[in-house]
Scaffold this active site. Structure first.
Site, short mmCIF file in Angstrom:
data_model
loop_
_atom_site.label_atom_id
_atom_site.label_comp_id
_atom_site.label_asym_id
_atom_site.label_seq_id
_atom_site.Cartn_x
_atom_site.Cartn_y
_atom_site.Cartn_z
N GLU A 56 0.81 -1.22 0.00
CA GLU A 56 0.00 0.00 0.00
C GLU A 56 0.84 1.27 0.00
O GLU A 56 0.46 2.28 -0.61
CB GLU A 56 -0.97 0.00 1.19
CG GLU A 56 -2.15 -0.97 1.03
CD GLU A 56 -1.79 -2.44 1.21
OE1 GLU A 56 -0.68 -2.71 1.72
OE2 GLU A 56 -2.60 -3.31 0.86
N HIS A 70 -12.47 -6.55 7.36
CA HIS A 70 -13.13 -6.09 6.13
C HIS A 70 -14.31 -5.19 6.48
O HIS A 70 -15.24 -5.06 5.69
CB HIS A 70 -13.60 -7.28 5.29
CG HIS A 70 -12.47 -8.16 4.84
ND1 HIS A 70 -11.97 -9.16 5.62
CD2 HIS A 70 -11.73 -8.15 3.71
CE1 HIS A 70 -10.97 -9.74 4.98
NE2 HIS A 70 -10.80 -9.15 3.83
#
Ligand SMILES: Cc1ncc(C[n+]2csc(CCOP(=O)(O)OP(=O)(O)O)c2C)c(N)n1
Ligand SMILES: [Mg+2]
Length: 728
Positions: free
Chosen positions: A458, A528
């Site tokens: 990321e 999530h």
């Protein structure tokens, strides 16, 4: 197109001539004397920080003279005084930084000294964060390559950020990225080498190895004590390990490295061993952790002495000539200091300038399209002809497609965003296009140079976006799940959002970072389902957008792309394909300005301020409240969280005198805390009851649906808050 320079500052192969050698000595000596002068000023408390380039001068000057100022690109770190001096930063400019003057050209008194920046010389603003700049360098090199293959993308255009983003490129520019040996321990070092290698980018990584990272010796940071051995298997690289106290060896190494890069063979890695005679900085004393013998051995390798001896030995300068040269350079350093001390201090009135773009305001009415176009009209030109209402996922994808057709500077990358990295597969398969399919079909339409998969890293995604954006490109990148944004946090907080302010407006990184966020997924579980938007609204310089329906997502994404600030664009996963909030395609110019809330439901009794997936839940609660309890709730959907629409909140609260702030994120230290505090502060007189907040329990989001339901705010939770507040 920048300053056209046809060759390196010192170009000819073979032995260096006397003038070139004297020039190298002049630069090295002047660099050291500026350090010495600053040290004096620090002791006199006339400056506030000092870190020196002492011991690195030969390596740095060698690198600079192999490259072309204002043509090649430079991503230095805080020790690169010799480099920047040789590239063209003046002694006065350096000491203006140290005194924190208004006329400090690097930052206007905002950054510490030796945190370099010069648009003219292509020196990109340096931060104190070690290693982040390497990923910027990679993105910068990618942008240069992109413009040379797509020169039409460099055209200026009115009506969006391109009006303020000048583009220069040459096609054979090299990017120099500098780092200390200790900083090679950072993951971002490896992430930068990964992409530079894979994409054969023209980046020279220069490792300035002085054997220490503050007090930590090299073998603690680097297994085996030698970074060159560890990186040796990266494909496409040119490698050189050199004595960084030898200026000529350094120059030659960088010339060879630059040749490799310019020829398109790939990146280069130049590892120079140098010394650090002045401790880490003036706040450090290496006598506390280095033996006397070690320090003496270092001193024997001083690059200045070495070069001076060479000039004498080869009869290039006599002792008297050296003496007189040094005296004149001493004078130059001290005159620069005298002048810098007289410079005006920065004006306090300007402290918030350049947090955001001063030129292009995304809250302005220019971004307001009154009404979506009629479907018939939009359907003719826009992608997809269906008059049926479309999902948020669909209208985000459509916006990306429209904008990419309009603006060739837009590129998209992230994890799994491509249809298929192995293009030949697309002859027989449909393609992936994102784990939520938001980028589906974009690689197929725009090609693999504009839509591609990143490594699973990321920081790599955001760090490269900074490099792309500061060259004038518009990267619209995706972080696959908000839950995994944290490795990019350093880049977002310390680089992306700060670039404009810290360089006093000279540089900016107006990238868009799209991020699926949130829970209510039934089984999304801890990793999530996270929210956490207030962590990002707390960052100056970053715009934070959080739409609740398809139309807003389409219009706000368009504004995000066209504006000139970095934007975190939060997309609620649960809303991607909900029936709630679908809309017909609004046309290819539909835009919504930032900072304008939407009244979802007008009401007279209570104001409910919210956003994201709580909007439909709040609506459900408000409908029940009205039907069953006769309470009339006004719901405001903020749509953008930074900036936010204070005026709309204030108007509504003045009308209802009762207010709830509701969000999905945890209650404590959440986004609602700020809004509630401001209402209490500025609207106290208008309130008939305390400000109420609704949010998730202060825990994580669990997997079992029964637990998730209890943790996240539900319509029933909101309804109870409405009833409690009305009863107060
Ligand atoms: C990400 C980050 N962590 C820690 C620091 C604090 N720090 C500043 S310099 C430094 C050591 C760097 O050593 P090295 O990379 O070898 O460079 P040198 O200073 O020796 O040239 C540290 C730990 C920082 N600036 N950035
Ligand atoms: Mg070091």
């Amino acid at each position: 197109m920048g300053i056209a320079v046809s060759s390196a500052q010192v170009g000819t192969p073979g032995r260096l001539g006397p003038e070139e050698l004297v020039n190298i000595y002049r630069l090295m000596y002047l660099s050291r004397r500026i350090d010495d002068r600053e040290i004096l000023l620090k002791r006199q408390q006339k400056i506030f920080f000092q870190v020196s380039g002492a011991g690195h001068e030969a390596l740095q000057v060698g690198a600079a003279l192999a490259l072309r100022p204002g043509y090649d690109w430079f991503f230095p770190y805080y020790r690169d005084r010799g480099l920047c001096l040789a590239v063209g930063v003046t002694p006065l400019e350096m000491i203006l930084q140290a005194v924190g003057a208004e006329t400090d050209t690097a930052s206007g008194g905002r950054q510490m000294p030796t945190h370099w920046s010069s648009r003219k010389l292509n020196i990109v603003s340096t931060s104190s964060s070690t290693t982040t700049q390497l990923l910027h360098a990679v993105g910068c090199a990618e942008a240069g390559r992109y413009f040379s293959r797509h020169p039409e993308a460099a055209q200026k255009a009115e009506g969006d950020y391109r009006a303020y983003r000048d583009v220069t490129f040459h096609g054979d520019e090299v990017v120099l990225a500098c780092v200390g040996e200790g900083s090679t321990s950072q993951g971002e070092f490896w992430e930068a080498l990964n992409t530079a290698s894979n994409q054969k980018l023209p980046v020279i990584f220069m490792v300035e190895d002085n054997g220490y990272a503050i007090s930590v010796p090299v073998e603690v940071n680097t297994p085996g004590g030698n970074i060159s051995r560890l990186v040796a298997n990266f494909p496409n690289f040119h490698f050189a390990e050199i004595d960084g106290t030898d200026a000529e060896a350094s120059l030659r190494a960088f010339q060879a490295a630059a040749d490799h890069c310019r020829a398109g063979f790939g990146p280069a890695f130049v590892h120079g061993h140098c010394i650090r005679p002045y401790s880490h900085s003036l706040s450090d004393d290496d006598k506390l952790y280095r033996s006397a013998a070690e320090r003496e051995a270092d001193a024997m390798r001083d690059p200045l002495t070495r070069m001076q001896m060479r000039l004498l030995r080869e009869g290039i300068l006599s002792a008297e000539q050296i003496n007189s040269l040094e005296k004149s350079l001493d004078r130059e350093a001290s005159e620069a200091a005298d002048q810098a001390l007289k410079a005006p201090l920065p004006s306090v009135a300007n402290v918030t300038r350049h947090v955001y773009s001063e030129d292009l305001d995304p809250t302005s009415p220019n971004f307001a399209t009154e009404e979506p176009k009629a479907e018939g009209e939009a359907g003719k030109s826009g992608p997809g002809k269906s008059a049926l209402p479309r999902t948020m996922a669909d209208l985000i994808n459509v916006c990306l497609r429209d904008e990419m057709r309009r603006d060739p500077r837009i590129i998209i990358y992230g994890e799994d965003v491509a249809d298929a990295s192995r293009e030949h597969a697309l002859n027989e398969v449909k393609g992936k296009g994102g784990v939520f399919k938001l980028t589906a079909g974009l690689q197929t339409e725009f090609g693999s140079e504009r839509v591609f998969n990143s490594p699973l890293a990321e920081a790599n995604i955001v760090g490269r976006a900074v490099g792309y954006a500061l060259r004038g490109m518009k990267p619209v990148v995706e972080i696959q799940f908000f839950d995994y944004i944290w490795p990019a946090m350093h880049q977002i907080r310390n680089e992306l959002s700060l670039m404009r302010w810290r360089s006093n407006g000279a540089w900016a990184a107006p990238a868009v970072v799209r991020v699926p966020i949130g829970g209510y997924l039934t089984g999304g579980a801890i990793y999530h389902s996270q929210s956490g938007e207030s962590t990002f609204t707390h960052i100056p310089g970053l715009r934070v957008v959080f739409p609740s329906n398809a139309l807003d997502a389409n219009g706000l994404l368009r504004t995000a792309i066209r504006c000139d600030d970095p934007v975190l664009f939060l997309e609620h996963k649960r809303l991607y394909r909900e029936t709630y909030g679908r809309a017909v395609y609004p046309g290819q110019d539909f835009a919504i300005p930032f900072g304008k809330a939407r009244v979802v439901r007008p009401g007279a009794d209570i104001t409910l301020v919210t956003y994201g997936a709580v909007v439909p839940r709040a609506l459900q609660a408000a409908q029940t409240a009205h039907r069953e309890h006769g309470i009339d709730v006004e719901i405001l959907d903020l749509r953008t969280l930074s900036p936010y629409d204070w005026q709309a909140i204030a108007e509504s609260v003045r009308k209802t005198s009762r207010v709830i702030v509701a969000h999905e994120d945890q209650l404590s230290w959440g986004y609602g805390a700020e809004i509630a505090a401001r209402i209490a502060d500025e609207l106290f007189e208008d309130l008939d009851a305390p400000v109420k907040r609704v949010g998730a329990l202060d825990t994580f989001v669990a997997y079992a649906p029964v637990l998730e339901d209890a943790i996240l705010p539900q319509p029933a939770t909101i309804l109870k808050a409405i009833q409690d507040l009305k009863a107060y």
